[in-house]
Design a protein around this motif. Structure first.
Motif, PDB file in Angstrom:
ATOM      1  N   LEU A  95       0.960  -1.229  -0.021  1.00  0.00           N
ATOM      2  CA  LEU A  95      -0.026   0.058   0.083  1.00  0.00           C
ATOM      3  C   LEU A  95       0.932   1.243   0.064  1.00  0.00           C
ATOM      4  CD1 LEU A  95      -2.608  -0.684   2.830  1.00  0.00           C
ATOM      5  CD2 LEU A  95      -3.045  -0.922  -0.010  1.00  0.00           C
ATOM      6  N   CYS A  96       0.449   2.274  -0.889  1.00  0.00           N
ATOM      7  CA  CYS A  96       1.037   3.561  -0.692  1.00  0.00           C
ATOM      8  C   CYS A  96      -0.037   4.371   0.112  1.00  0.00           C
ATOM      9  CB  CYS A  96       1.432   4.156  -2.179  1.00  0.00           C
ATOM     10  SG  CYS A  96       1.981   5.635  -2.405  1.00  0.00           S
ATOM     11  N   LEU A  97       0.350   4.824   1.142  1.00  0.00           N
ATOM     12  CA  LEU A  97      -0.409   5.609   2.164  1.00  0.00           C
ATOM     13  C   LEU A  97      -0.162   7.230   1.968  1.00  0.00           C
ATOM     14  CD1 LEU A  97      -0.533   3.620   5.473  1.00  0.00           C
ATOM     15  CD2 LEU A  97      -2.036   3.385   3.680  1.00  0.00           C
ATOM     16  N   HIS A  98      -1.085   7.693   1.459  1.00  0.00           N
ATOM     17  CA  HIS A  98      -1.066   9.370   1.277  1.00  0.00           C
ATOM     18  C   HIS A  98      -1.533   9.704   2.436  1.00  0.00           C
ATOM     19  CE1 HIS A  98      -1.474   9.498  -3.519  1.00  0.00           C
ATOM     20  NE2 HIS A  98      -0.962   8.375  -2.935  1.00  0.00           N
ATOM     21  N   ILE A  99      -0.325   9.917   3.352  1.00  0.00           N
ATOM     22  CA  ILE A  99      -0.356  10.416   4.495  1.00  0.00           C
ATOM     23  C   ILE A  99      -0.853  12.020   4.687  1.00  0.00           C
ATOM     24  CG2 ILE A  99       1.113  11.223   6.675  1.00  0.00           C
ATOM     25  CD1 ILE A  99       0.256   8.303   6.815  1.00  0.00           C
ATOM     26  N   ALA A 100      -0.443  12.721   3.701  1.00  0.00           N
ATOM     27  CA  ALA A 100      -0.762  14.233   3.568  1.00  0.00           C
ATOM     28  C   ALA A 100      -0.694  14.623   2.535  1.00  0.00           C
ATOM     29  CB  ALA A 100       0.588  14.766   4.309  1.00  0.00           C
ATOM     30  N   HIS A 101      -2.209  15.037   1.862  1.00  0.00           N
ATOM     31  CA  HIS A 101      -2.051  15.729   0.657  1.00  0.00           C
ATOM     32  C   HIS A 101      -1.915  17.210   0.878  1.00  0.00           C
ATOM     33  CE1 HIS A 101      -4.818  12.786  -2.190  1.00  0.00           C
ATOM     34  NE2 HIS A 101      -3.657  12.185  -1.523  1.00  0.00           N
ATOM     35  N   ASP A 102      -0.620  17.412   1.357  1.00  0.00           N
ATOM     36  CA  ASP A 102      -0.209  18.938   1.528  1.00  0.00           C
ATOM     37  C   ASP A 102       1.246  18.522   1.318  1.00  0.00           C
ATOM     38  OD1 ASP A 102      -0.252  21.488   2.189  1.00  0.00           O
ATOM     39  OD2 ASP A 102      -1.151  21.191   3.912  1.00  0.00           O
ATOM     40  N   CYS A 103       1.926  20.028   0.888  1.00  0.00           N
ATOM     41  CA  CYS A 103       3.375  19.815   0.996  1.00  0.00           C
ATOM     42  C   CYS A 103       3.655  21.177   1.489  1.00  0.00           C
ATOM     43  CB  CYS A 103       3.501  19.466  -0.347  1.00  0.00           C
ATOM     44  SG  CYS A 103       5.357  19.156  -0.755  1.00  0.00           S
ATOM     45  N   ASN A 104       5.268  21.442   1.996  1.00  0.00           N
ATOM     46  CA  ASN A 104       5.798  22.672   2.232  1.00  0.00           C
ATOM     47  C   ASN A 104       6.460  22.941   0.942  1.00  0.00           C
ATOM     48  OD1 ASN A 104       7.482  20.533   2.483  1.00  0.00           O
ATOM     49  ND2 ASN A 104       7.431  20.678   4.949  1.00  0.00           N
ATOM     50  N   LEU A 105       6.573  22.441  -0.234  1.00  0.00           N
ATOM     51  CA  LEU A 105       7.252  22.903  -1.295  1.00  0.00           C
ATOM     52  C   LEU A 105       6.489  23.010  -2.341  1.00  0.00           C
ATOM     53  CD1 LEU A 105      10.595  20.840  -1.394  1.00  0.00           C
ATOM     54  CD2 LEU A 105      10.227  23.146  -0.735  1.00  0.00           C
ATOM     55  N   SER A 106       6.847  23.761  -3.533  1.00  0.00           N
ATOM     56  CA  SER A 106       5.880  23.898  -4.444  1.00  0.00           C
ATOM     57  C   SER A 106       6.742  23.465  -5.780  1.00  0.00           C
ATOM     58  CB  SER A 106       5.506  25.383  -4.462  1.00  0.00           C
ATOM     59  OG  SER A 106       4.578  25.518  -5.762  1.00  0.00           O
ATOM     60  N   CYS A 107       7.025  22.174  -6.025  1.00  0.00           N
ATOM     61  CA  CYS A 107       7.836  21.738  -7.059  1.00  0.00           C
ATOM     62  C   CYS A 107       7.065  21.898  -8.401  1.00  0.00           C
ATOM     63  CB  CYS A 107       8.098  20.320  -6.650  1.00  0.00           C
ATOM     64  SG  CYS A 107       9.108  20.069  -5.369  1.00  0.00           S
ATOM     65  N   LYS A 108       7.720  22.459  -9.314  1.00  0.00           N
ATOM     66  CA  LYS A 108       7.076  22.796 -10.879  1.00  0.00           C
ATOM     67  C   LYS A 108       6.658  21.772 -11.446  1.00  0.00           C
ATOM     68  CE  LYS A 108       9.947  27.234 -10.581  1.00  0.00           C
ATOM     69  NZ  LYS A 108      10.834  27.806 -11.561  1.00  0.00           N
ATOM     70  N   TYR A 109       7.190  20.548 -11.350  1.00  0.00           N
ATOM     71  CA  TYR A 109       6.876  19.365 -12.231  1.00  0.00           C
ATOM     72  C   TYR A 109       5.876  18.513 -11.496  1.00  0.00           C
ATOM     73  CZ  TYR A 109      10.882  17.805  -9.620  1.00  0.00           C
ATOM     74  OH  TYR A 109      11.858  17.396  -8.724  1.00  0.00           O
ATOM     75  N   CYS A 110       5.483  18.713 -10.283  1.00  0.00           N
ATOM     76  CA  CYS A 110       4.688  17.729  -9.351  1.00  0.00           C
ATOM     77  C   CYS A 110       3.482  17.361 -10.050  1.00  0.00           C
ATOM     78  CB  CYS A 110       4.367  18.384  -7.989  1.00  0.00           C
ATOM     79  SG  CYS A 110       3.468  17.369  -6.995  1.00  0.00           S
ATOM     80  N   SER A 345       0.337  -2.659  -9.913  1.00  0.00           N
ATOM     81  CA  SER A 345      -0.473  -1.353  -9.699  1.00  0.00           C
ATOM     82  C   SER A 345      -2.154  -1.785 -10.020  1.00  0.00           C
ATOM     83  CB  SER A 345      -0.450  -0.113 -10.687  1.00  0.00           C
ATOM     84  OG  SER A 345      -0.355  -0.236 -11.843  1.00  0.00           O
ATOM     85  N   GLY A 346      -2.778  -1.412  -9.170  1.00  0.00           N
ATOM     86  CA  GLY A 346      -4.265  -2.096  -9.391  1.00  0.00           C
ATOM     87  C   GLY A 346      -4.787  -3.397  -8.964  1.00  0.00           C
ATOM     88  N   THR A 347      -3.780  -4.171  -8.542  1.00  0.00           N
ATOM     89  CA  THR A 347      -4.001  -5.454  -7.925  1.00  0.00           C
ATOM     90  C   THR A 347      -3.265  -5.873  -6.882  1.00  0.00           C
ATOM     91  OG1 THR A 347      -2.320  -6.313  -9.609  1.00  0.00           O
ATOM     92  CG2 THR A 347      -4.535  -6.357 -10.289  1.00  0.00           C
ATOM     93  N   GLU A 348      -1.910  -5.979  -6.953  1.00  0.00           N
ATOM     94  CA  GLU A 348      -1.232  -6.278  -5.755  1.00  0.00           C
ATOM     95  C   GLU A 348      -0.531  -4.850  -5.019  1.00  0.00           C
ATOM     96  OE1 GLU A 348       1.422 -10.113  -7.209  1.00  0.00           O
ATOM     97  OE2 GLU A 348       2.217  -8.078  -7.707  1.00  0.00           O
ATOM     98  N   TYR A 349      -0.754  -3.894  -5.702  1.00  0.00           N
ATOM     99  CA  TYR A 349      -0.266  -2.361  -5.125  1.00  0.00           C
ATOM    100  C   TYR A 349      -1.456  -1.566  -5.227  1.00  0.00           C
ATOM    101  CZ  TYR A 349       2.502   1.983  -5.083  1.00  0.00           C
ATOM    102  OH  TYR A 349       2.736   3.315  -4.760  1.00  0.00           O
ATOM    103  N   LEU A 350      -1.629  -0.747  -3.991  1.00  0.00           N
ATOM    104  CA  LEU A 350      -2.800   0.002  -4.050  1.00  0.00           C
ATOM    105  C   LEU A 350      -2.321   1.365  -3.294  1.00  0.00           C
ATOM    106  CD1 LEU A 350      -5.729  -2.186  -3.263  1.00  0.00           C
ATOM    107  CD2 LEU A 350      -5.227  -1.533  -5.532  1.00  0.00           C
ATOM    108  N   ALA A 351      -2.912   2.451  -3.881  1.00  0.00           N
ATOM    109  CA  ALA A 351      -2.728   3.594  -3.184  1.00  0.00           C
ATOM    110  C   ALA A 351      -4.003   4.169  -2.201  1.00  0.00           C
ATOM    111  CB  ALA A 351      -2.523   4.930  -4.047  1.00  0.00           C
ATOM    112  N   VAL A 352      -3.706   4.703  -1.099  1.00  0.00           N
ATOM    113  CA  VAL A 352      -4.888   4.964  -0.253  1.00  0.00           C
ATOM    114  C   VAL A 352      -4.896   6.451   0.254  1.00  0.00           C
ATOM    115  CG1 VAL A 352      -5.992   4.603   1.666  1.00  0.00           C
ATOM    116  CG2 VAL A 352      -4.572   2.687   0.997  1.00  0.00           C
ATOM    117  N   THR A 353      -5.906   7.151  -0.323  1.00  0.00           N
ATOM    118  CA  THR A 353      -5.950   8.475  -0.048  1.00  0.00           C
ATOM    119  C   THR A 353      -6.205   8.879   1.647  1.00  0.00           C
ATOM    120  OG1 THR A 353      -8.377   8.747  -0.072  1.00  0.00           O
ATOM    121  CG2 THR A 353      -7.303   8.931  -2.131  1.00  0.00           C
ATOM    122  N   PRO A 354      -6.111  10.161   2.027  1.00  0.00           N
ATOM    123  CA  PRO A 354      -6.084  10.406   3.303  1.00  0.00           C
ATOM    124  C   PRO A 354      -7.535   9.968   3.806  1.00  0.00           C
ATOM    125  CG  PRO A 354      -5.184  12.285   2.180  1.00  0.00           C
ATOM    126  CD  PRO A 354      -5.540  11.199   1.243  1.00  0.00           C
TER     127      PRO A 354
END
Length: 451
Positions: A95-110, A345-354
């Motif tokens: 799992l990829c846990l999206h611990i923070a949908h926030d950031c203290n940088l502003s990377c131009k390619y994000c 991705s989509g099967t063995e590996y998933l992302a979780v939003t906050p």
């Protein structure tokens, strides 16, 4: 299928389906190049202006022997096996846990829009984090080693919750006979000694985001007021790498159209003492000023050549370091099924939003059509999951005749979707660069083995 190329004075031949790599002389190289196109007599006539007839005959015999041993021009015996494997009921292993949908940088390619992922700024709660762990435990089948990556935005902006989730996961390991491998990706702004100690005690790996030389990093990775991050994070990253004995971490950068000479950034890291490095090509729409263009490819390939030669030289001087895209294991490495089926991705590996929504991976978060379900309800959108489950090199038309498909597993589904609106397509610039990286990786390995 066979791929041939010349590099650093070496003639290298890759047999795709056996995985065999051959370093050969000029005669054998030319014989192999024409072996499937010509009869024996035509081969002799074609090559007789360059080589002695007896030498040609001996080379043909050598090639015949390799073919008989199924080390050259071997048949593809994997298609049916992988398609059958893909029918299995998938188990979730990461799992990829999206611990923070926030950031203290502003990377131009994000790609995450400064951490917001097409939505509101939000922090994951301990409750959602623990439910995510429960979901993984309940959906991982018999798999013992489970991976959880703390991601963002910037996960250190919600580090108390990170600690809660780690402790909760550890408390469940014995009961479920599981072993959690926690990792974290950070821009380093909030990194301090206390956080370092916790990471070193609990994290299997840590990814440290920095792009390279100061002027390169600060052009793209800056704060909202435009101030660069290099001077803040570099001392911390050096300390972090040393505290982990230069293992189980890597500094991870992104190169863009602004720093096509990215080999200098890799070597900049090496000169600073970093032993584990990854610098990846930016993936961005062609109309963005920092996006890579097709005309950049020849120059970028030269950069990989320069980097490969420098790595060989530095290893001889006992100043070696690892570059992620050149790390290749010709004796074992991932099993064929893994090579052909991709990242999972989509099967063995998933992302979780906050708030607990499930997506195929971090790059699909915020695209509603790819929402798979929630940590409470599980996967409810089985149609999307099945689309990802069936995705492999044999379901991608552009992969069929590509010699590198066993090394890239068909490329990134998110990149394919971004450029073509279809996960079964491929991102062409990425494919070109991947083929070059594989050539360099095999060249380096061949040099080592011959010594």
């Amino acid at each position: 299928m066979v791929h041939q190329y010349k590099m650093g004075g070496m003639n290298i031949v890759i047999d795709v389906y056996s995985g065999a790599v051959h370093v050969v002389d000029d005669i054998v190289y030319d014989v192999i190049e024409n072996y499937k196109k010509m009869s024996k007599e035509d081969l002799i006539n074609n090559l007789s202006s360059k080589y002695d007839k007896q030498a040609i005959l001996e080379s043909i015999d050598e090639v015949n022997e390799l073919v008989d041993k199924e080390l050259l021009f071997t048949d593809d015996t994997y298609k049916e096996a992988i398609l059958e494997f893909k029918k299995r009921q998938p188990v979730v292993k990461a799992l990829c846990l999206h611990i923070a949908h926030d950031c203290n940088l502003s990377c131009k390619y994000c790609f995450a829009g400064e951490g917001e992922y097409h939505g509101d700024r939000s922090l994951m709660s301990s409750e959602i984090g623990k439910k995510s762990i429960d979901f993984l435990l309940e959906n991982s089948g018999n798999r013992r080693n489970l991976e959880v990556d703390f991601f963002g935005g910037e996960p250190l902006m919600n580090f108390e919750v990170v600690k809660d989730i780690v402790r909760y996961g550890r408390s469940k390991e014995k009961e479920y006979n599981k072993n959690f491998r926690f990792t974290i990706t950070t821009n380093g702004i909030l990194l301090d000694d206390e956080i370092m100690d916790f990471i070193n005690e609990n994290m299997y790996n840590v990814v440290l985001s920095i792009d390279g030389r100061k002027e390169v990093n600060d052009r793209m990775r800056c704060s909202k007021n435009g101030k660069g991050s290099y001077d803040i994070i570099l001392p911390k990253f050096i300390k972090m790498a040393e505290s982990r004995n230069q293992e189980n971490y890597y500094v991870r950068g992104t190169y863009t159209h602004y720093n096509l000479d990215f080999a200098k950034d890799v070597l900049h890291f090496a000169d600073l003492g970093f032993k584990q490095t990854s610098i990846e090509p930016v993936v961005a729409p062609a109309d963005m000023p920092y996006a890579l263009q097709e005309e950049d490819i020849p120059y970028l390939c030269e950069q990989y050549d320069i980097l490969a030669e420098e790595m060989i030289k530095r290893k001889e001087e006992n100043k070696d370091f690892n570059f992620f895209h050149f790390m290749i294991d010709l004796s074992q490495g991932p099993c064929v099924i893994k090579r052909l089926s991709g990242c999972g991705s989509g099967t063995e590996y998933l992302a979780v939003t906050p708030w607990g929504d499930l997506f195929p991976c971090h790059q699909f978060v915020g695209i509603d059509e790819f929402k798979l379900g929630t940590v409470d309800e599980g996967i409810t959108n089985t149609a999307v999951r099945n689309t990802f489950k069936e995705c492999c090199v044999y379901s991608k038309e552009k992969c069929q005749n590509c010699w590198a498909k066993f090394y890239c597993s068909g490329g990134c589904t998110a990149n394919a979707y971004q450029f073509h609106g279809n996960i079964y397509d491929t991102y062409e610039i990425g494919c070109e660069l991947e083929r070059k990286r594989v050539e360099c990786a095999i060249y380096i390995k061949a040099k080592e083995m011959l010594k």
